[in-house]
Enzyme design. Structure first.
Site, PDB file in Angstrom:
ATOM      1  N   GLY A   1      -7.655   3.763  10.418  1.00 26.58           N
ATOM      2  CA  GLY A   1      -8.362   2.584   9.924  1.00 26.58           C
ATOM      3  C   GLY A   1      -8.392   2.441   8.413  1.00 26.58           C
ATOM      4  O   GLY A   1      -9.122   1.600   7.889  1.00 26.58           O
ATOM      5  N   THR A   2      -7.569   3.218   7.693  1.00 20.37           N
ATOM      6  CA  THR A   2      -7.606   3.102   6.225  1.00 20.37           C
ATOM      7  C   THR A   2      -7.195   1.690   5.772  1.00 20.37           C
ATOM      8  O   THR A   2      -7.800   1.123   4.870  1.00 20.37           O
ATOM      9  CB  THR A   2      -6.676   4.131   5.547  1.00 20.37           C
ATOM     10  N   GLY A   3      -6.155   1.142   6.432  1.00 15.63           N
ATOM     11  CA  GLY A   3      -5.676  -0.195   6.044  1.00 15.63           C
ATOM     12  C   GLY A   3      -6.718  -1.265   6.316  1.00 15.63           C
ATOM     13  O   GLY A   3      -6.954  -2.155   5.486  1.00 15.63           O
ATOM     14  N   CYS A   4      -7.371  -1.178   7.490  1.00 19.21           N
ATOM     15  CA  CYS A   4      -8.414  -2.161   7.839  1.00 19.21           C
ATOM     16  C   CYS A   4      -9.573  -2.077   6.852  1.00 19.21           C
ATOM     17  O   CYS A   4     -10.072  -3.090   6.349  1.00 19.21           O
ATOM     18  CB  CYS A   4      -8.943  -1.898   9.251  1.00 19.21           C
TER      19      CYS A   4
ATOM     20  N   THR B   1      -7.433   9.448   8.641  1.00 23.18           N
ATOM     21  CA  THR B   1      -6.899   8.238   8.003  1.00 23.18           C
ATOM     22  C   THR B   1      -6.816   7.083   9.003  1.00 23.18           C
ATOM     23  O   THR B   1      -6.129   6.096   8.754  1.00 23.18           O
ATOM     24  CB  THR B   1      -5.502   8.509   7.422  1.00 23.18           C
TER      25      THR B   1
ATOM     26  N   LYS C   1       0.834  -1.209   0.000  1.00 19.95           N
ATOM     27  CA  LYS C   1       0.000   0.000   0.000  1.00 19.95           C
ATOM     28  C   LYS C   1       0.867   1.256   0.000  1.00 19.95           C
ATOM     29  O   LYS C   1       1.932   1.287   0.602  1.00 19.95           O
ATOM     30  CB  LYS C   1      -0.904   0.006   1.233  1.00 19.95           C
TER      31      LYS C   1
HETATM   32  N1  LIG Z   1      -4.324  10.505   2.058  1.00 22.83           N
HETATM   33  C1  LIG Z   1      -4.743   9.492   1.280  1.00 22.83           C
HETATM   34  N2  LIG Z   1      -5.447   9.751   0.151  1.00 22.83           N
HETATM   35  C2  LIG Z   1      -5.873   8.758  -0.644  1.00 22.83           C
HETATM   36  N3  LIG Z   1      -5.653   7.451  -0.391  1.00 22.83           N
HETATM   37  C3  LIG Z   1      -4.961   7.126   0.716  1.00 22.83           C
HETATM   38  C4  LIG Z   1      -4.472   8.121   1.617  1.00 22.83           C
HETATM   39  N4  LIG Z   1      -3.833   7.495   2.643  1.00 22.83           N
HETATM   40  C5  LIG Z   1      -3.929   6.171   2.393  1.00 22.83           C
HETATM   41  N5  LIG Z   1      -4.587   5.947   1.232  1.00 22.83           N
HETATM   42  C6  LIG Z   1      -4.912   4.641   0.655  1.00 22.83           C
HETATM   43  O1  LIG Z   1      -5.587   3.902   1.682  1.00 22.83           O
HETATM   44  C7  LIG Z   1      -5.234   2.521   1.596  1.00 22.83           C
HETATM   45  C8  LIG Z   1      -4.598   2.104   2.919  1.00 22.83           C
HETATM   46  O2  LIG Z   1      -3.223   2.470   2.874  1.00 22.83           O
HETATM   47  P1  LIG Z   1      -2.314   2.862   4.097  1.00 22.83           P
HETATM   48  O3  LIG Z   1      -2.819   4.112   4.718  1.00 22.83           O
HETATM   49  O4  LIG Z   1      -0.932   2.870   3.568  1.00 22.83           O
HETATM   50  O5  LIG Z   1      -2.556   1.655   5.104  1.00 22.83           O
HETATM   51  P2  LIG Z   1      -2.348   1.545   6.691  1.00 22.83           P
HETATM   52  O6  LIG Z   1      -3.569   2.148   7.337  1.00 22.83           O
HETATM   53  O7  LIG Z   1      -2.227   0.088   6.900  1.00 22.83           O
HETATM   54  O8  LIG Z   1      -1.093   2.310   7.014  1.00 22.83           O
HETATM   55  C9  LIG Z   1      -4.311   2.412   0.383  1.00 22.83           C
HETATM   56  O9  LIG Z   1      -5.078   2.118  -0.770  1.00 22.83           O
HETATM   57  C10 LIG Z   1      -3.709   3.804   0.288  1.00 22.83           C
HETATM   58  O10 LIG Z   1      -3.215   4.101  -1.003  1.00 22.83           O
HETATM   59  C1  LIG Z   2      -7.681  -3.095  16.759  1.00 17.80           C
HETATM   60  C2  LIG Z   2      -6.905  -2.432  15.692  1.00 17.80           C
HETATM   61  N1  LIG Z   2      -6.576  -3.124  14.591  1.00 17.80           N
HETATM   62  C3  LIG Z   2      -5.851  -2.535  13.612  1.00 17.80           C
HETATM   63  C4  LIG Z   2      -5.428  -1.228  13.743  1.00 17.80           C
HETATM   64  C5  LIG Z   2      -4.592  -0.580  12.677  1.00 17.80           C
HETATM   65  O1  LIG Z   2      -5.433  -0.184  11.707  1.00 17.80           O
HETATM   66  P1  LIG Z   2      -4.993   0.570  10.379  1.00 17.80           P
HETATM   67  O2  LIG Z   2      -6.067   0.372   9.379  1.00 17.80           O
HETATM   68  O3  LIG Z   2      -3.616   0.176   9.989  1.00 17.80           O
HETATM   69  O4  LIG Z   2      -5.103   2.048  10.840  1.00 17.80           O
HETATM   70  P2  LIG Z   2      -4.190   2.954  11.732  1.00 17.80           P
HETATM   71  O5  LIG Z   2      -3.943   2.395  13.062  1.00 17.80           O
HETATM   72  O6  LIG Z   2      -2.937   3.065  10.889  1.00 17.80           O
HETATM   73  O7  LIG Z   2      -4.980   4.184  11.803  1.00 17.80           O
HETATM   74  C6  LIG Z   2      -5.808  -0.526  14.889  1.00 17.80           C
HETATM   75  N2  LIG Z   2      -5.448   0.757  15.061  1.00 17.80           N
HETATM   76  N3  LIG Z   2      -6.528  -1.150  15.872  1.00 17.80           N
END
Ligand SMILES: Nc1ncnc2c1ncn2[C@@H]1O[C@H](COP(=O)(O)OP(=O)(O)O)[C@@H](O)[C@H]1O
Ligand SMILES: Cc1ncc(COP(=O)(O)OP(=O)(O)O)c(N)n1
Length: 319
Positions: free
Chosen positions: A231-234, A229, A195
């Site tokens: 929980g974007t990954g979840c 942002t 990602k």
């Molecule tokens: N500011 C943003 N604008 C648009 N897409 C985003 C943004 N931040 C993350 N994404 C997208 O959200 C998804 C989750 O990515 P990311 O944020 O890297 O995950 P995580 O929450 O695990 O760190 C990916 O498809 C990423 O490209």
């Molecule tokens: C209970 C729990 N699971 C996963 C996460 C991490 O989620 P993620 O989508 O990677 O978002 P951020 O923590 O990066 O905001 C979490 N925080 N809690």
């Protein structure tokens, strides 16, 4: 003497056609923006019936994680068994797993239930650290994810930091992300998505690198300037799981999930003092209108594409 209850005005319940089913095996986020809560909200938004096995409770909000309480691995396995024995599933995902013992228990139950039910798709989101910096997976469990879970994955969705930890490679650019994706693919997952939320953060687009062992793809969307942002990954991995449950081929599921997470970020509500959650109820369908017309009845106006007739790709389980 009381008269007998009148016959029900409506027909019997429980007769509607069953929706696609998806299971999340992950931690609870009390703040509702990540973890189990984000997954179930995403499944619901995408018209998939969600089930869960909770691996940990976190006392968490948009500002950070205050406390973590892990669930015993036997209880994680018992939840998976209870759900799959009765309800079954069309796809599953993993999120926060916490420890080696939980990773091993989950991998063992996935192998068992795939033999019983058939090889349902598994999305592995190798959650390690919350955005706020709190660890959600202990150090030894990283090796357990590599060894036990990645070989079972239909799709693995590491962010920049997780891809670096799993491969030992530094990622600063999309070219680095491609190298990491190739290294991750060698560990067994059928598809790898590195990602791009934290890669080339100054760029105009958020680009996710995709590799299936043969071909390279990119998921591109405008990078949205926002603090919302959490929980974007979840949410992204849950959307992939939901689309796989609906029968989308893997690449189509990734593309639809990318569109979903982009809209969810764009329409994030103002909630909490820290990194707020993305939108979990923004009305969205591939190819659908941008917003629900005024006055439309709840649930009306949107159809779910038929999930029949599409190929289903499942992760290659290496012997
Ligand atoms: N500011 C943003 N604008 C648009 N897409 C985003 C943004 N931040 C993350 N994404 C997208 O959200 C998804 C989750 O990515 P990311 O944020 O890297 O995950 P995580 O929450 O695990 O760190 C990916 O498809 C990423 O490209
Ligand atoms: C209970 C729990 N699971 C996963 C996460 C991490 O989620 P993620 O989508 O990677 O978002 P951020 O923590 O990066 O905001 C979490 N925080 N809690």
């Amino acid at each position: 003497m009381p008269s007998p209850a009148p016959a029900a005005a409506t027909g019997p319940t429980g007769t509607a056609a069953p929706p696609p089913r998806a299971m999340t095996i992950a931690g609870s986020d009390s703040g509702g923006g990540a973890g189990i809560q984000a997954d179930l909200k995403t499944f619901n938004a995408l018209r998939v019936f969600g089930t869960s096995a909770i691996t940990a409770l976190t006392a968490q909000n948009t500002e950070g994680v205050r406390d973590v309480h892990l669930v015993p691995p036997e209880m994680v396995a018992a939840q998976i068994d209870a759900v799959l024995d009765d309800i079954g599933t069309d796809a599953a995902k993993t999120g926060m797993l916490g420890t080696t013992a939980i990773v091993e228990a989950v991998a063992e139950r996935v192998r068992f239930w795939r033999q019983r039910l058939g090889p349902f798709p598994l999305v592995v989101d190798p959650v390690m650290i919350a955005k706020s910096g709190a660890p959600l997976l202990d150090e030894p469990a990283r090796a357990a994810i590599r060894e036990h879970l990645l070989p079972l994955a239909t799709v693995v969705t590491p962010n920049r930091h997780e891809a670096e930890e799993l491969t030992g490679l530094e990622i600063r650019s999309l070219a680095d992300a491609r190298r990491a994706a190739a290294a991750l693919h060698a560990l067994g997952p059928a598809w790898v998505v590195v990602k791009g939320g934290h890669v080339e953060e100054g760029s105009a687009e958020a680009v996710d690198v995709v590799f299936d062992g043969h071909e390279w793809h990119e998921l591109r969307a405008p990078r949205i300037a926002t603090r919302s942002t959490h929980g974007t990954g979840c949410t992204f991995s849950a959307a992939i799981t939901a689309y796989l449950a609906r029968g989308y081929p893997v690449l189509a599921a990734l593309q639809a999930a990318k569109a979903y997470i982009t809209d969810a970020i764009r329409h994030a509500p103002a909630i909490g003092r820290g990194h707020g959650p993305t939108s979990s109820f923004y009305p969205w369908e591939p190819g659908g209108a941008e917003s629900e017309p005024e006055g439309e009845p709840p649930g009306g106006g949107r159809s779910v594409p038929d999930r029949g007739g599409t190929a289903r790709a499942v992760g290659g389980e290496r012997p």
